[in-house]
Write an enzyme that holds these catalytic residues in place. Structure first.
Site, PDB file in Angstrom:
ATOM      1  N   ARG A 173       0.860  -1.094   0.087  1.00 58.98           N
ATOM      2  CA  ARG A 173       0.092  -0.054  -0.037  1.00 58.98           C
ATOM      3  C   ARG A 173       0.831   1.212   0.081  1.00 58.98           C
ATOM      4  O   ARG A 173       0.425   2.265  -0.662  1.00 58.98           O
ATOM      5  CB  ARG A 173      -0.910   0.108   1.108  1.00 58.98           C
ATOM      6  CG  ARG A 173      -1.815  -1.125   1.066  1.00 58.98           C
ATOM      7  CD  ARG A 173      -3.126  -1.074   2.067  1.00 58.98           C
ATOM      8  NE  ARG A 173      -3.998   0.316   1.776  1.00 58.98           N
ATOM      9  CZ  ARG A 173      -3.983   1.134   2.386  1.00 58.98           C
ATOM     10  NH1 ARG A 173      -2.928   1.540   3.471  1.00 58.98           N
ATOM     11  NH2 ARG A 173      -4.523   2.095   2.147  1.00 58.98           N
TER      12      ARG A 173
ATOM     13  N   TYR B 273      -0.224   3.363  -2.992  1.00 54.35           N
ATOM     14  CA  TYR B 273      -0.789   4.545  -2.948  1.00 54.35           C
ATOM     15  C   TYR B 273      -0.221   5.628  -2.218  1.00 54.35           C
ATOM     16  O   TYR B 273      -0.948   6.642  -1.457  1.00 54.35           O
ATOM     17  CB  TYR B 273      -2.095   4.154  -1.987  1.00 54.35           C
ATOM     18  CG  TYR B 273      -2.806   2.955  -2.296  1.00 54.35           C
ATOM     19  CD1 TYR B 273      -3.274   3.015  -3.703  1.00 54.35           C
ATOM     20  CD2 TYR B 273      -3.024   1.725  -1.605  1.00 54.35           C
ATOM     21  CE1 TYR B 273      -4.095   1.565  -4.075  1.00 54.35           C
ATOM     22  CE2 TYR B 273      -3.687   0.639  -2.063  1.00 54.35           C
ATOM     23  CZ  TYR B 273      -4.320   0.578  -3.277  1.00 54.35           C
ATOM     24  OH  TYR B 273      -4.755  -0.671  -3.630  1.00 54.35           O
TER      25      TYR B 273
ATOM     26  N   CYS C 148      14.311  -6.040  -4.213  1.00 55.38           N
ATOM     27  CA  CYS C 148      15.147  -5.479  -4.969  1.00 55.38           C
ATOM     28  C   CYS C 148      14.479  -4.218  -5.884  1.00 55.38           C
ATOM     29  O   CYS C 148      14.699  -4.150  -7.046  1.00 55.38           O
ATOM     30  CB  CYS C 148      15.638  -6.591  -6.069  1.00 55.38           C
ATOM     31  SG  CYS C 148      16.408  -7.764  -5.389  1.00 55.38           S
ATOM     32  N   GLU C 149      14.088  -3.237  -5.062  1.00 52.52           N
ATOM     33  CA  GLU C 149      13.768  -2.101  -5.653  1.00 52.52           C
ATOM     34  C   GLU C 149      13.896  -0.709  -4.692  1.00 52.52           C
ATOM     35  O   GLU C 149      13.326  -1.086  -3.460  1.00 52.52           O
ATOM     36  CB  GLU C 149      12.673  -2.107  -6.571  1.00 52.52           C
ATOM     37  CG  GLU C 149      11.328  -2.349  -6.071  1.00 52.52           C
ATOM     38  CD  GLU C 149      10.156  -2.420  -7.239  1.00 52.52           C
ATOM     39  OE1 GLU C 149      10.092  -3.284  -7.644  1.00 52.52           O
ATOM     40  OE2 GLU C 149       9.560  -1.414  -7.014  1.00 52.52           O
TER      41      GLU C 149
HETATM   42  N1  LLP Z   1     -18.028  -2.650  -1.477  1.00 54.77           N
HETATM   43  C1  LLP Z   1     -17.475  -2.596  -2.746  1.00 54.77           C
HETATM   44  C2  LLP Z   1     -18.424  -2.604  -4.026  1.00 54.77           C
HETATM   45  C3  LLP Z   1     -15.950  -2.205  -3.080  1.00 54.77           C
HETATM   46  O1  LLP Z   1     -15.700  -2.125  -4.240  1.00 54.77           O
HETATM   47  C4  LLP Z   1     -15.120  -2.192  -1.500  1.00 54.77           C
HETATM   48  C5  LLP Z   1     -13.652  -1.778  -1.656  1.00 54.77           C
HETATM   49  C6  LLP Z   1     -15.612  -2.263  -0.504  1.00 54.77           C
HETATM   50  C7  LLP Z   1     -17.174  -2.434  -0.566  1.00 54.77           C
HETATM   51  C8  LLP Z   1     -14.935  -2.108   0.774  1.00 54.77           C
HETATM   52  O2  LLP Z   1     -14.355  -0.941   0.872  1.00 54.77           O
HETATM   53  P1  LLP Z   1     -13.443  -0.325   2.423  1.00 54.77           P
HETATM   54  O3  LLP Z   1     -14.578  -0.269   3.270  1.00 54.77           O
HETATM   55  O4  LLP Z   1     -12.831  -1.700   2.643  1.00 54.77           O
HETATM   56  O5  LLP Z   1     -12.889   0.833   2.080  1.00 54.77           O
HETATM   57  N2  LLP Z   1      -6.657  -1.877  -2.067  1.00 54.77           N
HETATM   58  C9  LLP Z   1      -7.266  -0.468  -1.767  1.00 54.77           C
HETATM   59  C10 LLP Z   1      -8.817  -0.548  -1.545  1.00 54.77           C
HETATM   60  C11 LLP Z   1      -9.508  -0.963  -2.697  1.00 54.77           C
HETATM   61  C12 LLP Z   1     -11.055  -1.021  -2.148  1.00 54.77           C
HETATM   62  C13 LLP Z   1     -11.944  -1.852  -3.337  1.00 54.77           C
HETATM   63  N3  LLP Z   1     -13.050  -1.748  -3.101  1.00 54.77           N
HETATM   64  C14 LLP Z   1      -6.436  -0.139  -0.623  1.00 54.77           C
HETATM   65  O6  LLP Z   1      -5.325  -0.751  -0.069  1.00 54.77           O
HETATM   66  O7  LLP Z   1      -6.705   1.037   0.033  1.00 54.77           O
END
Ligand code: LLP
Length: 463
Positions: A360, A364, A391-392
């Site tokens: 992350r 991000y 390695c980066e």
């Molecule tokens: N519902 C749907 C349709 C979603 O696409 C997502 C997340 C959630 C619920 C849950 O969202 P949360 O409450 O966890 O924010 N990899 C990224 C986050 C990608 C989220 C994708 N969708 C990160 O590490 O921040």
């Protein structure tokens, strides 16, 4: 927009202003309860413990790097969401944040439903006994096999994401002699930020069907005509790691006005709306997340009010928190390896994991905290960058933080709030072995996802 702006939420992309960490925290040994799991505490000996077990013991038994999840905290957060939304609403935990069979059982016991977005997540959920009718199936490009499996096992909802999928799911359901309950995912034209939101007329992203230009209304028209589908509601998910409720409120208002349009055109009042996930958590002491009861109150008030104005019966509300439930409940434990001081700049602290267990920061520009957990120290604070062994040079776990200047190889450090999107996005980069997830509760620790082994790597590599 910065080079790394990300549709999942611009908060991830905030590039730290120079000098963000100009002032070290007053006490480097303190553990801010905002960012640490509930049962994490410093013992009389100065080490840190979770669920009543000392991290030194955990490191000896399970090795490092490893994720430790505070089961009591997970259950408490799940329960808080369930209680806040009450019997007239449903809470779907978003499995993409972190899913394992133990987690599915905890959710089941705490009365939560589950959002899955792949065949793999569906299989995991079913294999741990989550009743199919409490599962919602998501995804912008579900395969025919995935749809077929979801329909045959009887998932409660499939969330339709595109015009093609309306037809695809209807055909598969008809072929299987079923009528599948579905929601249509709309993009409401809200771009969610952490401290602001920008209303946009058209959303430039792959998910859902736009409310704009009557597209969502057309999708509803098509879905209502198909025998294989029972359209029960509208779904909206505006982003992730969001602190400001304003975006959710605009989304709720727009979804309700679509329900009113549907009633006017078709004489049907759809009984459900799902407002997605996305609530932010504290990664550092600077973050101020909202509590589930505040969120529940704000959402249900706005939906009730808008429905009253439109003369609609209030629909059943669902939400899909992932990060807000699991994120704060875990930390990653690392052992300090090499230390490289750069005079007048910062000290690079290398740990035995890195971007393979937490992508992350690289992906991000996410911010994290870090603490020395195997002992206390009265040494001066030093500005560090915690980096991995890959390695980066983008292999950064914590970009800017302070650790005591007497930090030494062999010390244990921990990065809190790694429960969401760390193990679930972990990779084998450089043939790293993905770390285990260990659940700790009431003085007992048990592996819920084991550490990968070199045999696992070789088993996939068929030569
Ligand atoms: N519902 C749907 C349709 C979603 O696409 C997502 C997340 C959630 C619920 C849950 O969202 P949360 O409450 O966890 O924010 N990899 C990224 C986050 C990608 C989220 C994708 N969708 C990160 O590490 O921040």
């Amino acid at each position: 927009m910065s080079r790394s702006a990300h549709p999942a939420g611009p908060r991830h992309a905030d590039v730290l202003p120079e000098g963000h960490y100009a002032a070290p925290p007053a006490d480097l040994n303190a553990l801010d309860p905002k960012v640490w799991a509930q049962t994490v505490t410093r013992t009389a000996e100065g080490t840190v413990s979770v669920g009543g077990i000392d991290v030194k013991r955990l490191a000896e038994e399970f090795g490092t790097p490893a994720y430790f999840i505070d089961e009591a905290d997970f259950r408490a957060r799940a329960r808080a969401w369930r209680t806040a939304f009450g019997a007239d609403a449903d809470v779907y935990y978003a499995g993409k944040a972190f899913l394992s069979r133990a987690v599915v059982r905890w959710l089941n016991e705490e009365g939560l439903n589950l959002d899955v977005c792949s065949g793999g997540e569906l299989t995991t959920a079913l294999s741990a006994g989550m009743p199919a009718e409490r599962i919602a199936f998501h995804g912008n490009n579900k395969s025919a096999e995935e749809i077929e499996k979801a329909v045959s096992v009887g998932v409660g909802h499939i969330v339709l994401d595109s015009f093609q999928e309306i037809v695809r799911v209807a055909h598969i359901a008809e072929r299987l002699g079923k009528r599948q309950r579905v929601l249509i995912r709309v993009t409401v034209g809200v771009e969610a930020h952490t401290h602001e939101f920008i209303a946009t007329a058209h959303e430039d992203q792959k998910f859902g069907i736009a409310l704009a230009d009557g597209q969502a209304a057309e999708a509803v028209r098509r879905a209502l005509k198909l025998d294989g589908l029972e359209l029960v509601g509208i779904h909206s998910h505006i982003g992730s790691q969001i602190f400001d409720m304003a975006g959710f409120e605009v989304a709720a208002r727009r979804v309700v006005s679509l329900l009113a349009e549907i009633r006017d055109e078709h004489g049907v009042e759809l009984p459900e709306i799902d407002l997605g996930g996305g609530l932010g958590i504290a990664y550092t002491s600077d973050d101020d997340p909202r509590e589930p009861h505040e969120i529940a109150k704000a959402l249900s008030e706005i939906v009730t009010r808008e429905c009253e104005v439109a003369g609609l019966r209030t629909p059943r509300i669902s939400v899909e928190p992932g990060r807000a439930i699991v994120g704060p409940t875990a930390f990653t434990l690392y052992e300090v390896g090499t230390i490289k001081p750069l005079d007048g700049l910062r000290t690079y602290v290398s740990v035995d994991g890195g971007m393979s267990d937490n992508i992350r920061t690289a992906l991000y520009d996410a911010e994290y905290s870090v603490a020395l957990v195997s002992r206390t120290s009265d040494a001066e604070p030093m500005l560090v960058r915690v980096v991995g062994k890959h390695c980066e040079s983008g292999d950064i776990v914590v970009r800017d933080a302070f650790l005591p200047a007497d930090l030494a190889p062999g010390d244990l450090i921990a990065v809190p709030a790694t429960g969401a999107y760390c193990r679930s996005m972990a990779s084998n980069y450089n043939h790293a072995l993905r770390p285990p997830v260990v659940a700790v509760r009431d003085g007992e620790a048990r592996v819920i996802v084991r550490r990968e082994t070199e045999e696992d790597l070789l088993r996939l590599d068929v030569g």
